[in-house]
Design a protein around this motif. Sequence first.
Motif, PDB file in Angstrom:
ATOM      1  N   LEU A 187       0.819  -1.217   0.000  1.00 47.76           N
ATOM      2  CA  LEU A 187       0.000   0.000   0.000  1.00 47.76           C
ATOM      3  C   LEU A 187       0.851   1.266   0.000  1.00 47.76           C
ATOM      4  N   SER A 188       2.064   1.189   0.528  1.00 49.17           N
ATOM      5  CA  SER A 188       2.971   2.339   0.468  1.00 49.17           C
ATOM      6  C   SER A 188       3.295   2.694  -0.970  1.00 49.17           C
ATOM      7  N   GLY A 189       3.125   1.728  -1.875  1.00 52.74           N
ATOM      8  CA  GLY A 189       3.342   1.993  -3.294  1.00 52.74           C
ATOM      9  C   GLY A 189       2.391   3.023  -3.859  1.00 52.74           C
ATOM     10  N   GLY A 190       1.321   3.334  -3.116  1.00 55.95           N
ATOM     11  CA  GLY A 190       0.435   4.420  -3.515  1.00 55.95           C
ATOM     12  C   GLY A 190       1.158   5.758  -3.561  1.00 55.95           C
ATOM     13  N   HIS A 191       2.329   5.812  -2.911  1.00 58.76           N
ATOM     14  CA  HIS A 191       3.135   7.034  -2.944  1.00 58.76           C
ATOM     15  C   HIS A 191       3.798   7.246  -4.300  1.00 58.76           C
ATOM     16  N   THR A 192       3.484   6.404  -5.245  1.00 56.45           N
ATOM     17  CA  THR A 192       3.941   6.654  -6.617  1.00 56.45           C
ATOM     18  C   THR A 192       3.171   7.802  -7.247  1.00 56.45           C
ATOM     19  N   THR A 248       2.528  11.246 -11.841  1.00 57.87           N
ATOM     20  CA  THR A 248       1.159  11.127 -12.356  1.00 57.87           C
ATOM     21  C   THR A 248       0.916   9.749 -12.974  1.00 57.87           C
ATOM     22  N   ALA A 249       1.897   8.874 -12.892  1.00 55.46           N
ATOM     23  CA  ALA A 249       1.769   7.515 -13.445  1.00 55.46           C
ATOM     24  C   ALA A 249       1.844   6.500 -12.315  1.00 55.46           C
ATOM     25  N   PHE A 250       0.912   5.563 -12.306  1.00 54.33           N
ATOM     26  CA  PHE A 250       0.934   4.509 -11.299  1.00 54.33           C
ATOM     27  C   PHE A 250       1.864   3.398 -11.785  1.00 54.33           C
ATOM     28  N   ASP A 251       3.062   3.356 -11.201  1.00 50.79           N
ATOM     29  CA  ASP A 251       4.065   2.377 -11.603  1.00 50.79           C
ATOM     30  C   ASP A 251       4.894   1.993 -10.384  1.00 50.79           C
ATOM     31  N   ASN A 252       6.007   1.297 -10.597  1.00 55.32           N
ATOM     32  CA  ASN A 252       6.836   0.849  -9.472  1.00 55.32           C
ATOM     33  C   ASN A 252       8.069   1.723  -9.254  1.00 55.32           C
ATOM     34  N   THR A 253       8.064   2.930  -9.819  1.00 55.50           N
ATOM     35  CA  THR A 253       9.210   3.834  -9.659  1.00 55.50           C
ATOM     36  C   THR A 253       9.487   4.148  -8.195  1.00 55.50           C
ATOM     37  N   TYR A 254       8.439   4.245  -7.404  1.00 60.91           N
ATOM     38  CA  TYR A 254       8.580   4.532  -5.962  1.00 60.91           C
ATOM     39  C   TYR A 254       9.576   3.575  -5.313  1.00 60.91           C
TER      40      TYR A 254
END
Length: 319
Positions: A187-192, A248-254
């Motif tokens: 869920l922390s991946g929402g910080h992407t 602005t893109a939901f990806d795994n960059t975070y």
Amino acid sequence: MAAIVALLLCSLILIFSIGSSMVHALTSNYYDQTCPQAESTITNVVKKAIIEDKRVPAALLRMHFHDCFIRGCDASVLLDSVGQNSAEKDGPPNVSLHAFYVIDNAKEAVEAICPGVVSCADILAMSARDVVALSGGPSWEVPKGRKDGRISNANESLQLPGPTFNFSQLLQSFSHRGLSGADLVALSGGHTLGFSHCSSFQNRIHNFDATHDVDPSLNPTFAASLRSVCPANNKAKNAGSNLDSTSTAFDNTYYKLLIQGKSLFSSDQALMSTSKTKELVSKFAASEQAFRVAFVKSMIKMSSLTGGQEVRLDCRKVR
């Protein structure tokens, strides 16, 4: 792979609709007979809002998290303060929430076709799914049938996990809601998505501790760039930084940036403090598909926490 993911989602919906709420079950087909156009109507409103304002995805995803972590996903975060009662949205962690108008517009559109049927809590849950999908992330069947709560208290917003939390504090906060360490990482991946004001990460770039002015876990170049935007005596109201380089893109960059020491919050860096969570961070950084599957699983789990009693006609006030 698609068939496996679909089977996983169906199983999760069944499990959590039976087990997560002692009040009532959630089902993926809840509105099939009473309001079959609900989802498409909500999606159209969200899509229009994103076209007009690129900040909407991060805003609605964060709003849904903040709703579910207080009293379950009951839309209590949408209620306005009334009289002497200060509502959740006016609590310190929530004053930066915005885009409530999108939920208002979606509710108005749904009420026009199915009066008094679709809860504000379900609208917020479906909108959170929509902003992820419309930002390039995964989509999923949202279990539905939530009711709207009647209580909203600003003081309760202080229970939300904060950006300065360490791992123990984060895990305690999540476990109180039936969420695991794996859910925390996913869920922390929402910080992407999104942007943060300086105040949420100031602790890492100025007066970090008695020995270091800057958090030594931060990449030095990245820390310098943050300090240039957020000086010690910063007075710029809207100064801050995007949460990652593709905000602005939901990806795994975070996760990739987290490994490089380029995350904003102490709560992000905390994911690197245990071997199990660090392993998951590396897994999600290496495989966007693994992240997407885990994120969907944890979102369904979190959003299936319920506790409301009614279907509001106006998301900002009780019936």
